[in-house]
Motif scaffolding. Structure first.
Motif, PDB file in Angstrom:
ATOM      1  N   PRO A   1      -7.772  -4.250 -11.374  1.00 33.45           N
ATOM      2  CA  PRO A   1      -7.941  -5.063 -12.568  1.00 33.45           C
ATOM      3  C   PRO A   1      -6.736  -5.970 -12.832  1.00 33.45           C
ATOM      4  O   PRO A   1      -5.622  -5.671 -12.409  1.00 33.45           O
ATOM      5  N   LEU A   2      -7.004  -7.092 -13.507  1.00 34.56           N
ATOM      6  CA  LEU A   2      -5.936  -7.905 -14.068  1.00 34.56           C
ATOM      7  C   LEU A   2      -5.550  -7.253 -15.382  1.00 34.56           C
ATOM      8  O   LEU A   2      -6.362  -7.197 -16.315  1.00 34.56           O
ATOM      9  N   VAL A   3      -4.344  -6.738 -15.429  1.00 30.90           N
ATOM     10  CA  VAL A   3      -3.878  -6.001 -16.610  1.00 30.90           C
ATOM     11  C   VAL A   3      -3.010  -6.917 -17.465  1.00 30.90           C
ATOM     12  O   VAL A   3      -1.980  -7.427 -17.000  1.00 30.90           O
ATOM     13  N   VAL A   4      -3.437  -7.150 -18.688  1.00 32.60           N
ATOM     14  CA  VAL A   4      -2.645  -7.897 -19.669  1.00 32.60           C
ATOM     15  C   VAL A   4      -2.288  -6.907 -20.766  1.00 32.60           C
ATOM     16  O   VAL A   4      -3.140  -6.566 -21.599  1.00 32.60           O
TER      17      VAL A   4
ATOM     18  N   ASN B   1      -3.741  -6.058  -9.021  1.00 31.94           N
ATOM     19  CA  ASN B   1      -3.751  -5.441  -7.702  1.00 31.94           C
ATOM     20  C   ASN B   1      -4.736  -6.188  -6.802  1.00 31.94           C
ATOM     21  O   ASN B   1      -5.782  -6.653  -7.248  1.00 31.94           O
ATOM     22  N   ALA B   2      -4.399  -6.330  -5.522  1.00 34.12           N
ATOM     23  CA  ALA B   2      -5.319  -6.896  -4.526  1.00 34.12           C
ATOM     24  C   ALA B   2      -5.146  -6.095  -3.246  1.00 34.12           C
ATOM     25  O   ALA B   2      -4.017  -5.896  -2.779  1.00 34.12           O
ATOM     26  N   CYS B   3      -6.258  -5.619  -2.676  1.00 31.24           N
ATOM     27  CA  CYS B   3      -6.159  -4.758  -1.509  1.00 31.24           C
ATOM     28  C   CYS B   3      -7.492  -4.747  -0.768  1.00 31.24           C
ATOM     29  O   CYS B   3      -8.380  -5.555  -1.061  1.00 31.24           O
ATOM     30  N   TYR B   4      -7.629  -3.826   0.156  1.00 30.18           N
ATOM     31  CA  TYR B   4      -8.907  -3.590   0.817  1.00 30.18           C
ATOM     32  C   TYR B   4      -9.057  -2.086   1.001  1.00 30.18           C
ATOM     33  O   TYR B   4      -8.078  -1.352   1.137  1.00 30.18           O
ATOM     34  N   VAL B   5     -10.292  -1.636   0.959  1.00 27.14           N
ATOM     35  CA  VAL B   5     -10.598  -0.225   1.227  1.00 27.14           C
ATOM     36  C   VAL B   5     -11.554  -0.227   2.413  1.00 27.14           C
ATOM     37  O   VAL B   5     -12.766  -0.416   2.252  1.00 27.14           O
ATOM     38  N   ASN B   6     -11.001  -0.056   3.600  1.00 28.28           N
ATOM     39  CA  ASN B   6     -11.766  -0.187   4.844  1.00 28.28           C
ATOM     40  C   ASN B   6     -12.469  -1.547   4.912  1.00 28.28           C
ATOM     41  O   ASN B   6     -11.810  -2.562   5.048  1.00 28.28           O
ATOM     42  N   ASP B   7     -13.793  -1.608   4.740  1.00 27.77           N
ATOM     43  CA  ASP B   7     -14.502  -2.884   4.843  1.00 27.77           C
ATOM     44  C   ASP B   7     -14.676  -3.575   3.488  1.00 27.77           C
ATOM     45  O   ASP B   7     -15.302  -4.631   3.410  1.00 27.77           O
ATOM     46  N   VAL B   8     -14.125  -2.994   2.424  1.00 23.81           N
ATOM     47  CA  VAL B   8     -14.321  -3.539   1.077  1.00 23.81           C
ATOM     48  C   VAL B   8     -13.105  -4.351   0.638  1.00 23.81           C
ATOM     49  O   VAL B   8     -11.982  -3.837   0.617  1.00 23.81           O
ATOM     50  N   ALA B   9     -13.321  -5.618   0.305  1.00 23.95           N
ATOM     51  CA  ALA B   9     -12.269  -6.463  -0.261  1.00 23.95           C
ATOM     52  C   ALA B   9     -12.186  -6.190  -1.758  1.00 23.95           C
ATOM     53  O   ALA B   9     -13.193  -6.285  -2.466  1.00 23.95           O
ATOM     54  N   VAL B  10     -11.002  -5.842  -2.245  1.00 21.80           N
ATOM     55  CA  VAL B  10     -10.850  -5.368  -3.625  1.00 21.80           C
ATOM     56  C   VAL B  10      -9.807  -6.204  -4.353  1.00 21.80           C
ATOM     57  O   VAL B  10      -8.751  -6.523  -3.800  1.00 21.80           O
TER      58      VAL B  10
ATOM     59  N   ASP C   1       0.796  -1.227   0.000  1.00 22.41           N
ATOM     60  CA  ASP C   1       0.000   0.000   0.000  1.00 22.41           C
ATOM     61  C   ASP C   1       0.830   1.279   0.000  1.00 22.41           C
ATOM     62  O   ASP C   1       0.348   2.327   0.400  1.00 22.41           O
ATOM     63  N   SER C   2       2.077   1.215  -0.462  1.00 19.44           N
ATOM     64  CA  SER C   2       2.899   2.425  -0.510  1.00 19.44           C
ATOM     65  C   SER C   2       2.305   3.430  -1.488  1.00 19.44           C
ATOM     66  O   SER C   2       1.824   3.060  -2.570  1.00 19.44           O
ATOM     67  N   SER C   3       2.341   4.702  -1.126  1.00 17.48           N
ATOM     68  CA  SER C   3       1.759   5.748  -1.951  1.00 17.48           C
ATOM     69  C   SER C   3       2.420   5.786  -3.328  1.00 17.48           C
ATOM     70  O   SER C   3       3.647   5.816  -3.445  1.00 17.48           O
ATOM     71  N   GLY C   4       1.603   5.751  -4.375  1.00 14.07           N
ATOM     72  CA  GLY C   4       2.113   5.851  -5.737  1.00 14.07           C
ATOM     73  C   GLY C   4       2.610   4.553  -6.337  1.00 14.07           C
ATOM     74  O   GLY C   4       2.944   4.509  -7.529  1.00 14.07           O
ATOM     75  N   LEU C   5       2.680   3.480  -5.544  1.00 16.78           N
ATOM     76  CA  LEU C   5       3.263   2.233  -6.035  1.00 16.78           C
ATOM     77  C   LEU C   5       2.399   1.582  -7.117  1.00 16.78           C
ATOM     78  O   LEU C   5       2.923   0.979  -8.054  1.00 16.78           O
ATOM     79  N   THR C   6       1.089   1.720  -6.996  1.00 13.34           N
ATOM     80  CA  THR C   6       0.197   1.095  -7.978  1.00 13.34           C
ATOM     81  C   THR C   6       0.476   1.620  -9.383  1.00 13.34           C
ATOM     82  O   THR C   6       0.611   0.844 -10.335  1.00 13.34           O
ATOM     83  N   ARG C   7       0.586   2.924  -9.519  1.00 11.35           N
ATOM     84  CA  ARG C   7       0.833   3.500 -10.839  1.00 11.35           C
ATOM     85  C   ARG C   7       2.232   3.156 -11.337  1.00 11.35           C
ATOM     86  O   ARG C   7       2.438   2.957 -12.543  1.00 11.35           O
ATOM     87  N   LEU C   8       3.195   3.073 -10.420  1.00  8.43           N
ATOM     88  CA  LEU C   8       4.554   2.677 -10.810  1.00  8.43           C
ATOM     89  C   LEU C   8       4.574   1.260 -11.359  1.00  8.43           C
ATOM     90  O   LEU C   8       5.187   0.982 -12.396  1.00  8.43           O
TER      91      LEU C   8
END
Length: 357
Positions: free
Chosen positions: A253-256, A241-250, A220-227
């Motif tokens: 997208p699977l990027v190909v 990407n796989a993460c959570y946003v408070n109570d939301v399991a996220v 969850d480092s800031s800016g890492l997703t776009r990098l």
């Protein structure tokens, strides 16, 4: 007659009647049979296939033994075949390590042998070995993914133990990636595991990672997703990407690259308004104190669904749910939500990339 010509009823097939409807199979593959004249032929044919049979033998059994007309015989056999109810007679070995997974792949209409070979040849780089990384890593390894590279510079803390389930109290203070590598090795010694206790925070760090078939980001480092997105698109390597946003399991997208949209094609996360520097500064001050309310069950939701999509992609069976979309399971309301991540042909990051099959 070659063994390959013999078919048998898949062990995952059950039959039942509910509310005047016969169901052949359950879950995503179930077929509702309303026509009662098919009930007896179908059930007798399913019983006949408890042993290996050829198609010709099955049709003969229906015509001669069951006294069924040709059209009903063909319809009954096609229903079994189209519903993934039949598998090669020697495809299922209950003593094999991956036998139950092989049934899942057959259920998806794929060749279990082909899927397992693809998984064994796959290499996944996992960035982040915390609550989500723990469970994704062990799921992929025990499913037979051949190689994992675990990237994380953090050490185990007592507060991690509520959701990072492969760590114990005795591991507090140890490097997460090294403990996770040890625990995975105990569960599947055939998986080739490499631990990298490094903090990835720029393009140079990403370029230092080994080549892989998939990068899975759960940090969850800031800016890492776009990098990671720009690095993966430039390198032509799929990532998720796989993460959570408070109570939301996220997850997703699977990027190909060249085939799907990328993280930059659409606005997938909120950010501070660039056109209002004063408000942006205030938002940054407020957000600086943010601490995510991480929860074990929410982590498990995100981990399991992301791992399933990774296995689908790597093994080549089914369709990953997160292709071209980011998905969230809202745990408080038990609601499924999705954000489109369709490709934007004017995207500055990925518009020039073509897919290499």
């Amino acid at each position: 007659m070659p063994d390959d010509d013999l078919l048998m009823l898949a062990p995952y097939i059950r039959i039942g009647v509910q509310d005047g409807t016969l169901f052949l199979g359950f879950g995503s593959i179930r077929q509702a049979v309303l026509d009662r004249k098919l009930w007896h032929p179908l059930v007798r044919l399913a019983d006949h296939f408890r042993q290996g049979r050829t198609r010709a033998e099955a049709l003969s059994f229906l015509r001669v033994t069951c006294d069924v007309d040709e059209s009903t015989a063909q319809a009954s056999l096609l229903m079994l075949e189209h519903g993934h109810c039949l598998i090669p007679a020697r495809a299922y070995d209950p003593g094999d390590r991956y036998s139950r997974h092989s049934l899942f792949y057959a259920l998806s209409g794929a060749s279990p042998e082909h899927v397992q070979a693809r998984l064994e040849a796959s290499h996944v780089v996992l960035i982040g070995c915390g609550g989500i990384g723990n469970l994704v890593a062990v799921t992929l390894a025990t499913a037979g993914v051949g190689a994992l590279t675990l990237v994380d510079a953090d050490r185990v803390e007592t507060s991690n133990l509520t959701r990072q389930f492969l760590f114990t109290e005795a591991d507090v203070g140890a490097l997460k990636c090294e403990v996770l590598a040890r625990e995975i090795g105990r569960r599947n010694s055939e998986c080739r595991i490499r631990s990298l206790p490094v903090l990835v925070e720029d393009r140079a760090g990403l370029r230092g990672l080994p080549e892989s078939d998939l990068i899975l980001l759960s940090a969850d480092s800031s800016g890492l997703t776009r990098l990671v997105n720009s690095h993966s698109v430039a390198a032509g390597r799929p990532w998720m990407n796989a993460c959570y946003v408070n109570d939301v399991a996220v997850w997703g997208p699977l990027v190909v690259p060249g085939l799907t949209g990328c993280w930059d094609c659409r606005t997938l996360a909120a950010s501070a308004p660039e056109e209002d520097p004063e408000l942006a500064a205030l938002i940054a001050d407020v957000n600086a104190r943010y601490q995510a309310p991480s929860n074990g069950p929410v982590n498990m939701l995100a981990s399991s669904l992301a791992a399933l999509d990774a296995l689908r992609h790597l093994g080549g069976f089914g369709v990953p749910a997160s292709l071209n979309r980011r998905i969230g399971v809202w745990s408080h309301e038990l609601m499924l939500d999705g954000q489109s991540a369709q490709r934007d042909l004017s995207c500055p990051t990925c518009s020039h990339v073509t897919h290499e099959s």
